[in-house]
Scaffold this motif. Structure first.
Motif, PDB file in Angstrom:
ATOM      1  N   ASP A  19      13.721 -44.712 -76.371  1.00  0.00           N
ATOM      2  CA  ASP A  19      14.013 -43.503 -77.164  1.00  0.00           C
ATOM      3  C   ASP A  19      12.921 -43.189 -78.168  1.00  0.00           C
ATOM      4  OD1 ASP A  19      16.322 -43.570 -75.752  1.00  0.00           O
ATOM      5  OD2 ASP A  19      17.568 -44.259 -77.407  1.00  0.00           O
ATOM      6  N   GLU A  20      11.725 -43.761 -77.983  1.00  0.00           N
ATOM      7  CA  GLU A  20      10.639 -43.507 -78.922  1.00  0.00           C
ATOM      8  C   GLU A  20       9.440 -42.874 -78.229  1.00  0.00           C
ATOM      9  OE1 GLU A  20      10.306 -43.670 -82.127  1.00  0.00           O
ATOM     10  OE2 GLU A  20      12.222 -44.585 -82.625  1.00  0.00           O
ATOM     11  N   GLY A  21       9.581 -42.554 -76.956  1.00  0.00           N
ATOM     12  CA  GLY A  21       8.453 -42.013 -76.209  1.00  0.00           C
ATOM     13  C   GLY A  21       8.035 -40.641 -76.702  1.00  0.00           C
TER      14      GLY A  21
ATOM     15  N   ILE B  17       7.591 -36.949 -77.247  1.00  0.00           N
ATOM     16  CA  ILE B  17       8.538 -35.870 -76.978  1.00  0.00           C
ATOM     17  C   ILE B  17       7.825 -34.674 -76.334  1.00  0.00           C
ATOM     18  CG2 ILE B  17      10.043 -34.165 -78.081  1.00  0.00           C
ATOM     19  CD1 ILE B  17      10.661 -36.324 -80.209  1.00  0.00           C
ATOM     20  N   ILE B  18       8.373 -34.177 -75.239  1.00  0.00           N
ATOM     21  CA  ILE B  18       7.807 -33.012 -74.554  1.00  0.00           C
ATOM     22  C   ILE B  18       8.540 -31.741 -74.960  1.00  0.00           C
ATOM     23  CG2 ILE B  18       7.312 -31.975 -72.291  1.00  0.00           C
ATOM     24  CD1 ILE B  18       7.429 -34.865 -71.143  1.00  0.00           C
TER      25      ILE B  18
ATOM     26  N   ARG C 114       2.547 -38.892 -79.395  1.00  0.00           N
ATOM     27  CA  ARG C 114       3.013 -37.515 -79.442  1.00  0.00           C
ATOM     28  C   ARG C 114       2.459 -36.776 -78.222  1.00  0.00           C
ATOM     29  NH1 ARG C 114       1.003 -35.796 -85.242  1.00  0.00           N
ATOM     30  NH2 ARG C 114      -0.640 -37.275 -84.698  1.00  0.00           N
ATOM     31  N   THR C 115       2.804 -35.489 -78.116  1.00  0.00           N
ATOM     32  CA  THR C 115       2.252 -34.705 -77.017  1.00  0.00           C
ATOM     33  C   THR C 115       1.636 -33.422 -77.540  1.00  0.00           C
ATOM     34  OG1 THR C 115       4.265 -33.407 -76.651  1.00  0.00           O
ATOM     35  CG2 THR C 115       4.058 -35.457 -75.387  1.00  0.00           C
TER      36      THR C 115
END
Lengths: 286, 286, 286, 286
Positions: A229-231, A233-234, A280-281
């Motif tokens: 749950d820390e990947g 975010i898109i 981040r993305t």
């Protein structure tokens, strides 16, 4: 007939990057359709996406020119031809609304860059896809057994290899991967989480939301990382809720948010609009 | 000319509550304009709001009838006359967008139930209200000094008493109250927090949001409790952001969210639409 | 086990309506779950929805009591038992996203009050439902022929009668009905229009939107009336668009709006939340 | 210290435009911060916005290089230095929420590119700005008299000339201009209309909305043209409403929409993000 291509570039910040790459496209008689760039001053990192068309006979020249520009600028770059869709493996457990939505959009022509090469579930077909019409798409059942994760991941690797899967979409797949597996699919495994992260990490986010008394619920599509749950975010979205919504109401409203957030994230990824930037993305809008 | 009143009721769940209270209004020749109710089955608790009009000469009869019905049903109830606005004390620090917004809406007639009886800040007038026109509203400067919280709260209690303040609105007031003070203003002290709680509790939520790479930011209006950033939520809203938004951009976009979320929460509270339900709220829409 | 029921009331404005009807429910040992009311002062018209549960053996008593109260107040009322879903006929042409969405939601338990009794199209099954799994739901092909509208409507009436259809949902059905037919299904025929009416009435709303250069597109669910695109609006929603969206993009984005707006409108209708009020509606939120 | 500049370009579609202009910036040792482009294939027209920084001593070199590139490509271009804000004249009638909002945002630093050089109203100061603090900004009263439009416009031209106004913002100014005047301020006169155009053109849009029974209301910021309410749209937004909203409620909710839509449109215009494209606009997001 001109052929559509997407050029993505990631490199250290420096002047002249757009000029150099757009020059390369022009020299191949290409036509730039769309261009997006982002200069992350904090990280000293530069991101660019260029959509263009070139005549088929110039595609390999373009490839060489880009290679040469990228080499000169020390840039990582990628040239993707639009006519070659991305081989995509979709994983699900028992809740099929995201799977159903992705397949409907694909059949409807909304996800032309996606080529579904299989559906994987920890439940049998009758449970995993009770309301979904798979058609010709192969289904794989990977049942969960105690201490069986290593084998299951081995089997999954086999399915990925055999199907040539380039992208893994976790469409409400409820099992956790090993760190090693997650590292191996970094940047090409998208998950949908049932909350507006970082609120309500972990299990039963709708129950948590109901207990906390929030006035909105959401969903988050993110790349999968070892840190659950820390990947990066898109895409995220929310909907308002009220005190009178039961957990069942939240689950129902949540399904609508989940499916549109995941569909957008997959679409952006397939269109070369998403770049990893540490945790981040960068996402260029369509 | 009929007079508008709002009747709010909170009691244990049981049948016949609406019937009894609406009967009381009808018997006083009153006219029910609007009615909202919520039955919290989990907590076995019932909430009702009734907006009505009665002739002035029947108001005291209505009051007695409601008293009698409430006594019979074991209900907590409140009768508020619309013509008597709520004496409201607004507290702020250096960022005046919420204060400015509340005062503009009040002058514009959007908050007829609010009567501002003072503005309190830990900064002097020239800092706290540099862009705000206070007019006749008294300003109080309560400077922050080391170990001076007890005295400051004593002074604040004095201001509240003298001004007859019934509601405390923390319009970006950046100081923490003692547990005792917070208990004393339970259910009548509204704060605006700069995030979609429970995401980004605590200091610098926009910096946290930027670092985490979320795709939306928000604000939360809540009643103040001893547990910081954990009070019952009244209203929340969000806006989308992108990778290219700097922290300054988030602060700018956040101001718009903060002011509209706080204004809505204050309006709902003043209209008798918000009920405390342990650490959550019941909010009847307008 | 208590049985759920919905009582809807429409009558001239007058005091005591809620008191009387809620009294009737209480006298039958019923439990009021939810209540909504609206007093249209301009039209001197009153609307109420009451959701309650009663024991099965008291249902007929409730029915008689309501009858008596309604008679006394001169009110039109309706008692609907939740366990009896509404027989619904869905009509479509070539675009199946709304049909697909409704059927998925039905299979998923989101539309428990809907019982699909048939799908009707002016195109054959292979065209009308190419991406939709009908299962056991009967399909009827009513081809369009020159001057054949009268016969087509006669056939449609036959299908409605045979299937016992109580509700007609036009899920992107592109044919116009006769005034007479429309009058006969007043208040029980819901259409989805591809614009935020009254903007862009008529043909090709997305093309019109593109030409006018609006920054948002929308969809409108409304009851069908003789006056095309002028029927009482049940639900509307929009999404932002930009200068770079082609008409194809608008059509794609529009599909998402259309399906969620129609699904909500159908859900509200089935839940007894929608009342006709001349050429407008009263819709109680869920 | 580098100086910020915005380069906007509009020309016939052709390859090599970005390459040429970005080359020019790089040759002046400039740094491209942001770039947006749009190729309107239908109109065969190309739009570009480039934000960059250059050292002050290179600004005039940049200006010459851009001149030369533009000449070679047959492009219309504009170089705007960020440190020189745009002289803006705001017009209002009796409703001051938009004026108040613009001035607050300006004082708060949200509109750094706006320099208010005056406020004009057809009402006297006490009516036009009863809740607004003008400070040093000059106020001009241009009363409406029968047959006095020509003189009024002459006076307005005088005010514009004297104040050097480059932008005219109609912040709820309720008077209509002559065609000649409108032509003279084409592309630099922004109006806020109280509906989601093209719905509810003309007078009393909120009354129209209430009568039609729509479920959302909106506002539209557009450039003023001779064709009333038909000017190129810059920005639109909406909010949901219900059957129970009175016209007064719509007016209140509308104020929030109007002020944020107008503020965004003005901000986009000042940032060089808005291009006229016949009777539509190209707006690059921030």
């Amino acid at each position: 007939m001109a052929q559509a291509a997407i050029i993505t570039v990631k490199c250290q910040s420096r002047p002249g990057i757009i000029a150099a790459f757009s020059q390369a496209v022009v020299e191949c008689d290409g036509d730039i359709k769309d261009i997006n760039q982002f200069n992350d001053r904090m990280q000293d990192r530069y991101f660019m996406r260029m959509a263009c068309t070139v005549r088929p006979e110039h595609m390999s020249l373009l490839s060489r020119r880009l290679e040469s520009v990228a080499g000169r600028l020390g840039a990582y770059h990628h040239l993707r031809e639009r006519q070659r869709p991305v081989r995509t493996l979709i994983m699900t457990s028992r809740f099929d609304h995201c799977l159903n939505d992705l397949l409907y959009r694909w059949r409807n022509g909304e996800l032309p860059m996606m080529q579904p090469v299989g559906v994987v579930s920890n439940h049998p077909l009758s449970v995993a896809c009770s309301r979904v019409h798979l058609g010709d798409i192969p289904f794989h059942h990977l049942p969960v057994t105690e201490d069986g994760r290593a084998e299951r991941e081995e089997a999954l690797r086999g399915i990925m290899e055999e199907s040539g899967a380039e992208l893994l979409v976790l469409a409400r797949y409820m099992q956790v991967f090993s760190d090693r597996f997650v590292r191996d699919v970094e940047g090409r495994c998208i998950n949908i989480h049932r909350s507006f992260l970082p609120g309500f990490r972990g299990q039963e986010p709708y129950r948590q939301a109901s207990l906390r008394g929030v006035k909105l619920i959401g969903a988050t599509a993110h790349y999968v990382t070892a840190d659950l749950d820390e990947g990066p975010i898109i895409e995220q979205d929310i909907e308002p809720i009220t005190h009178s919504d039961t957990i069942e109401d939240l689950v129902r409203k949540g399904r609508d948010i989940e499916r549109r957030v995941l569909a957008r994230a997959v679409r952006y990824h397939l269109d070369g609009r998403v770049f990893l930037n540490d945790d981040r993305t960068v996402v260029f809008p369509d």
